[in-house]
Design an enzyme around this catalytic site. Structure first.
Site, mmCIF file in Angstrom:
data_model
loop_
_atom_site.group_PDB
_atom_site.id
_atom_site.type_symbol
_atom_site.label_atom_id
_atom_site.label_comp_id
_atom_site.label_asym_id
_atom_site.label_seq_id
_atom_site.Cartn_x
_atom_site.Cartn_y
_atom_site.Cartn_z
ATOM 1 N N GLU A 1 0.842 -1.209 0.000
ATOM 2 C CA GLU A 1 0.000 0.000 0.000
ATOM 3 C C GLU A 1 0.877 1.259 0.000
ATOM 4 O O GLU A 1 0.543 2.249 -0.658
ATOM 5 C CB GLU A 1 -0.949 -0.042 1.197
ATOM 6 C CG GLU A 1 -2.047 -1.106 1.045
ATOM 7 C CD GLU A 1 -2.886 -1.268 2.297
ATOM 8 O OE1 GLU A 1 -4.114 -1.056 2.198
ATOM 9 O OE2 GLU A 1 -2.313 -1.580 3.368
ATOM 10 N N GLU B 1 -3.873 -9.625 3.368
ATOM 11 C CA GLU B 1 -4.591 -9.378 4.630
ATOM 12 C C GLU B 1 -5.746 -10.355 4.847
ATOM 13 O O GLU B 1 -6.064 -10.709 5.984
ATOM 14 C CB GLU B 1 -5.131 -7.940 4.641
ATOM 15 C CG GLU B 1 -4.085 -6.864 4.882
ATOM 16 C CD GLU B 1 -3.369 -6.410 3.626
ATOM 17 O OE1 GLU B 1 -2.714 -5.353 3.663
ATOM 18 O OE2 GLU B 1 -3.433 -7.127 2.603
HETATM 19 N N1 T1G Z 1 4.528 -8.199 11.322
HETATM 20 C C1 T1G Z 1 5.349 -8.619 12.311
HETATM 21 N N2 T1G Z 1 6.238 -9.652 12.207
HETATM 22 C C2 T1G Z 1 6.290 -10.242 11.026
HETATM 23 C C3 T1G Z 1 5.459 -9.876 9.929
HETATM 24 C C4 T1G Z 1 4.560 -8.786 10.119
HETATM 25 N N3 T1G Z 1 3.756 -8.354 9.135
HETATM 26 N N4 T1G Z 1 5.745 -10.687 8.900
HETATM 27 C C5 T1G Z 1 6.713 -11.526 9.328
HETATM 28 N N5 T1G Z 1 7.035 -11.276 10.588
HETATM 29 C C6 T1G Z 1 8.055 -11.964 11.399
HETATM 30 C C7 T1G Z 1 7.692 -13.422 11.674
HETATM 31 O O1 T1G Z 1 6.862 -13.533 12.781
HETATM 32 C C8 T1G Z 1 9.067 -14.030 11.897
HETATM 33 O O2 T1G Z 1 9.471 -13.685 13.187
HETATM 34 C C9 T1G Z 1 9.957 -13.267 10.930
HETATM 35 O O3 T1G Z 1 9.245 -12.051 10.631
HETATM 36 C C10 T1G Z 1 10.181 -14.003 9.643
HETATM 37 O O4 T1G Z 1 8.925 -14.374 9.099
HETATM 38 C C11 T1G Z 1 -2.878 -1.852 6.890
HETATM 39 C C12 T1G Z 1 -3.181 -4.171 8.342
HETATM 40 C C13 T1G Z 1 7.107 -11.762 4.855
HETATM 41 C C14 T1G Z 1 6.586 -13.630 3.362
HETATM 42 O O5 T1G Z 1 0.392 -10.671 5.940
HETATM 43 O O6 T1G Z 1 3.821 -13.531 4.838
HETATM 44 O O7 T1G Z 1 -0.473 -4.856 6.375
HETATM 45 O O8 T1G Z 1 9.463 -15.915 14.111
HETATM 46 O O9 T1G Z 1 9.229 -16.853 9.346
HETATM 47 O O10 T1G Z 1 8.930 -17.560 5.651
HETATM 48 O O11 T1G Z 1 -3.341 -3.182 5.098
HETATM 49 O O12 T1G Z 1 6.427 -13.595 7.034
HETATM 50 O O13 T1G Z 1 11.589 -14.930 13.316
HETATM 51 O O14 T1G Z 1 10.474 -13.989 15.357
HETATM 52 O O15 T1G Z 1 7.315 -15.891 8.024
HETATM 53 O O16 T1G Z 1 10.630 -15.839 4.951
HETATM 54 C C15 T1G Z 1 0.065 -7.979 5.872
HETATM 55 C C16 T1G Z 1 3.031 -11.542 6.637
HETATM 56 C C17 T1G Z 1 -0.031 -7.542 7.283
HETATM 57 C C18 T1G Z 1 2.717 -10.655 5.508
HETATM 58 C C19 T1G Z 1 8.390 -13.847 5.084
HETATM 59 N N6 T1G Z 1 1.311 -8.683 5.659
HETATM 60 N N7 T1G Z 1 4.348 -12.132 6.545
HETATM 61 O O17 T1G Z 1 8.210 -15.224 5.148
HETATM 62 O O18 T1G Z 1 9.687 -15.715 7.190
HETATM 63 S S1 T1G Z 1 -1.585 -6.764 7.594
HETATM 64 C C20 T1G Z 1 1.367 -10.002 5.724
HETATM 65 C C21 T1G Z 1 4.616 -13.130 5.665
HETATM 66 C C22 T1G Z 1 -1.466 -5.218 6.885
HETATM 67 C C23 T1G Z 1 -2.517 -3.114 6.182
HETATM 68 C C24 T1G Z 1 -2.706 -4.375 6.960
HETATM 69 C C25 T1G Z 1 5.957 -13.766 5.754
HETATM 70 C C26 T1G Z 1 6.996 -13.193 4.760
HETATM 71 P P1 T1G Z 1 10.277 -14.692 14.022
HETATM 72 P P2 T1G Z 1 8.713 -15.815 8.434
HETATM 73 P P3 T1G Z 1 9.417 -16.172 5.687
#
Ligand code: T1G
Length: 694
Positions: free
Chosen positions: A105, A125
């Site tokens: 975004e 999301e």
């Molecule tokens: N927030 C906080 N921590 C996150 C995170 C996030 N969005 N994404 C990953 N982590 C942490 C995860 O817990 C782990 O921590 C480490 O990063 C590595 O992740 C307004 C409201 C990016 C593709 O849904 O899909 O934006 O365990 O093990 O396999 O519209 O993480 O090492 O302590 O998964 O290489 C939308 C979520 C949020 C993406 C990487 N975004 N993340 O995958 O590593 S909502 C998502 C992923 C939003 C807005 C709205 C995947 C990744 P730790 P990992 P990976």
């Protein structure tokens, strides 16, 4: 400037650098830093354009999920992205890794987007039970059209940089040094006085007025019970019907409704739980692991073939061994058919199919496994056969090879005891179909070495599974809990319910199907064989509740015989069979049980609470390290609805004290033999706490 966002001048370009490992999540500090740096760049007379670039492995991967559930702190993301879009100077997003959710975004609010060829962009999301809440549902349809945006947002899938470029979401795809390429691109924008493109000023094109209605129908089946996909449709529709500012208001309304819903909490719990299960208490993150360059699979049956595909799909050459040429040919034919199906669906190229098939080497000789780094045995589920196989494996496998059993019930310690290397033996329990199901129950034996466990956990991720480490007990975590649910389901039949009622209750709860339809799909003979193997360990009532013996005795094994608990037409559509009702009613009479009307609530409670109570016992015994491990097992292995968070998370929603009260109620009706509350559950109930209470 904040410690996670910095601003610098690169000749006449302002460079905004985000550095918030591990995934540059848009925490409050990042939002504040972005707003501050953008404002600084806008008033910086030395610069004519701004570039937003992220350090580390990825562009911003979304809002910081760890901040969810807490009071939102300013600046709020919608305001930050509006500030960026309103910039009088061109702003360029430099994208690498995964620009997801709020990260994408932010990129959409920029006036141009440059991406590395390996990058991915998306708005996932919906997988967290919410929808994009910072303009994604309003800007993306304007940039790539309503249909393409809808498909991306409502499914939560991501696009490659090439696909995004083709769709018009990315302006340039580059290789090599992204930072330099983005600064160069910004230089061109300035030099050529290119006009600023504010996405919000575009119109969201719709190619079919029935798009939203048709799409809702198309996803009805696979998103049954989920709120978020339907809200995504409403939000994208608003982008095509309302001016931008009003569309943003509508998006916010829908976002807030979802974010405060139990479904969102459940799905966000699952997101974090899936990351938590990878961390093994007591197993240091830096525990050494063994290199797995070649694998072996023993047994070319349904499970063996699927497991071999998992290795081939991950680029690990695999030897597939069986004792008969016919079995091998049959197994390879199924593998070939599975791959051909993927090619036909377009999810695999012919070349990739050929490459994977070529990496699966069939063999009739144990010697062919001598070089394998890991061998998974998937032969008939009988201890004597397992022991014979592991004795042979122990003789041929090289030193340091991991010997794993795909058993779904049997004692790993007993299997390991026939080898001279019990430290290298463990369970790797795949779920059918093994090339599809995400769950992998890695079973740690009492003598399994730490590095063998660490290797299996790492390998599980490498073959695209969600690995969970569990201890040895009958049925490990999943099947042990399932056995309690199955017991209650059969008891309910002989007390007054019918298969279609029990199945409807669990289907309405959100499972893909109920226990009896599932039995018919898997083959009733499988459960029947397990029952016969365990008969001496069953309680008198369980032995007497022999409905499955009676049904299988009629040669009704389920879908594969055209009849089981249900009758099946040639399209495998199920319909209740009066013969089965008659058989069950007659059975109750023979058992001297007066059939009674049973409420849906009682069915749900007995099926779920019996397994939740068993889950608590599993935690008491340390067979599972955390309640979240149990939740992940059930969501990825047994179709527990993700929007309910898993059995232990659900228990907290239902109230552990309510479950405790119900257990005592059923105990007084059916006896402590079946309804003895687990010590942990009793403790939590008495303290008014839940499995996830801090
Ligand atoms: N927030 C906080 N921590 C996150 C995170 C996030 N969005 N994404 C990953 N982590 C942490 C995860 O817990 C782990 O921590 C480490 O990063 C590595 O992740 C307004 C409201 C990016 C593709 O849904 O899909 O934006 O365990 O093990 O396999 O519209 O993480 O090492 O302590 O998964 O290489 C939308 C979520 C949020 C993406 C990487 N975004 N993340 O995958 O590593 S909502 C998502 C992923 C939003 C807005 C709205 C995947 C990744 P730790 P990992 P990976």
């Amino acid at each position: 400037m904040s410690e996670v966002v910095s601003y610098s001048r690169q000749r006449n370009i302002g460079l905004i650098t985000v550095d918030n490992p591990p995934v540059n999540a848009l925490s409050q500090a990042v939002r504040a830093g972005l707003a501050e740096a953008t404002a600084q760049g806008i008033v910086d007379d030395e610069v004519a354009a701004l570039v937003i670039w992220c350090a580390g492995r990825t562009f911003m991967a979304g809002a910081d999920i760890r901040e969810f559930g807490r009071a939102p702190r300013a600046p709020h993301l919608p305001d930050v992205v509006q500030l960026i879009e309103n910039s009088p100077k061109p702003v360029i997003a430099a994208i690498h890794g995964t620009a997801l959710g709020g990260g994408f975004e932010v990129a959409l609010s920029c006036h141009f987007r440059v991406a590395l060829a390996s990058a991915k962009v998306g708005l996932p999301e919906v997988k967290l039970g919410i929808l994009p809440g910072a303009g994604g549902t309003q800007r993306l349809p304007r940039l790539i059209g309503a249909r393409a945006a809808l498909e991306l947002i409502a499914s939560g899938t991501s696009m490659s940089a090439q696909q995004a470029y083709a769709a018009g979401a990315i302006d340039e795809v580059v290789d090599g040094d992204l930072r330099a390429a983005a600064l160069k691109f910004a230089g061109h924008v300035v030099a050529e006085k290119r006009a600023i493109h504010r996405v919000s000023s575009l119109t969201a094109k719709v190619d079919d007025p029935n798009l939203f209605e048709e799409y809702a129908k198309a996803i009805a089946k696979k998103s049954r019970g989920l709120l978020a996909p339907l809200y995504c449709i409403k939000a994208v529709q608003a982008a095509t019907e309302l001016p931008f500012a009003e569309g943003m208001k509508r998006e916010r309304e829908l976002f807030m409704e979802l974010q405060s819903s139990p479904q969102a909490r459940a799905q966000q719990h699952v997101f974090m739980a899936e990351r938590e299960v990878a961390k093994i208490p007591g197993l240091a993150e830096e525990t050494a692991t063994r290199e797995i360059k070649a694998a072996g699979v023993l047994g070319a049956g349904t499970m063996g073939g699927g497991i071999a595909m998992c290795f081939a799909n991950a680029g690990i050459p695999v030897t597939l061994l069986d004792t008969s040429q016919d079995n091998l040919d049959r197994g390879l034919a199924i593998i070939r058919k599975n791959y051909a199906g993927s090619v036909a669906k377009g999810s695999l190229t012919q070349a990739e199919m050929d490459k994977r098939l070529a990496s699966i080497k069939p063999s009739l000789s144990y010697e062919a496994l001598a070089e394998a780094d890991l061998i998974v045995e998937a032969v008939f589920e009988e201890m004597a056969i397992k022991k014979e196989v592991f004795t042979k494996l122990d003789a041929v496998a090289k030193a340091g090879a991991i010997l794993a059993s795909n058993t779904s019930y049997l004692d790993i310690n007993e299997i390991a005891s026939v080898t001279r290397r019990p430290q290298d033996v463990m369970g790797m329990h795949f779920f059918s179909p093994a090339n599809v199901m995400k769950l992998l129950e890695n079973v740690r034996g009492e003598r399994t070495a730490a590095e063998v466990c660490a290797t299996a956990m790492k390998l599980g991720k490498r073959i695209a599974k969600v690995p969970v480490l569990v201890g040895v007990c009958d049925g490990f975590v999943g099947n042990r809990m399932l056995a309690k649910r199955t017991r209650e389901a059969f008891f309910l039949l002989e007390e007054g319910a019918l298969p279609q009622q029990v199945d409807r209750v669990l289907y309405d709860f959100g499972f893909p199907m109920g226990p009896f339809a599932m039995g018919d799909l898997a083959g009733l003979d499988v459960g029947w064989r397990n029952r016969k193997a365990k008969l001496d360990r069953l309680t008198p009532r369980e032995r007497a509740c022999n409905l499955i013996d009676k049904i299988c005795g009629l040669g009704r094994y389920g879908q594969k015989t055209g009849a089981g608990f249900y009758e099946y037409d040639d399209k495998r559509n199920a319909s209740p069979d009066p013969l089965i009702e008659e058989l069950i009613v007659k059975h109750s009479a023979e058992r001297g049980l007066a059939r009674r009307t049973i409420s849906d609530q009682e069915i749900l409670e007995r099926c779920l609470y019996s397994m939740i109570n068993e889950g608590a016992k599993i935690l008491d015994e340390g067979i599972a390290a955390r309640p979240s491990d149990i939740d992940i097992v059930w969501i990825y292995g047994y179709g527990f609805p993700v929007y309910r968070g898993g059995p232990m998370f659900y228990a907290d929603q239902a109230g552990v004290e309510n479950i405790f009260a119900a257990l005592l109620r059923y105990q007084s009706q059916f006896g402590a033999q079946y309804w003895q509350p687990a010590p942990l559950l009793e403790q939590l109930a008495k303290k008014g706490k839940g499995f996830y209470s801090k």
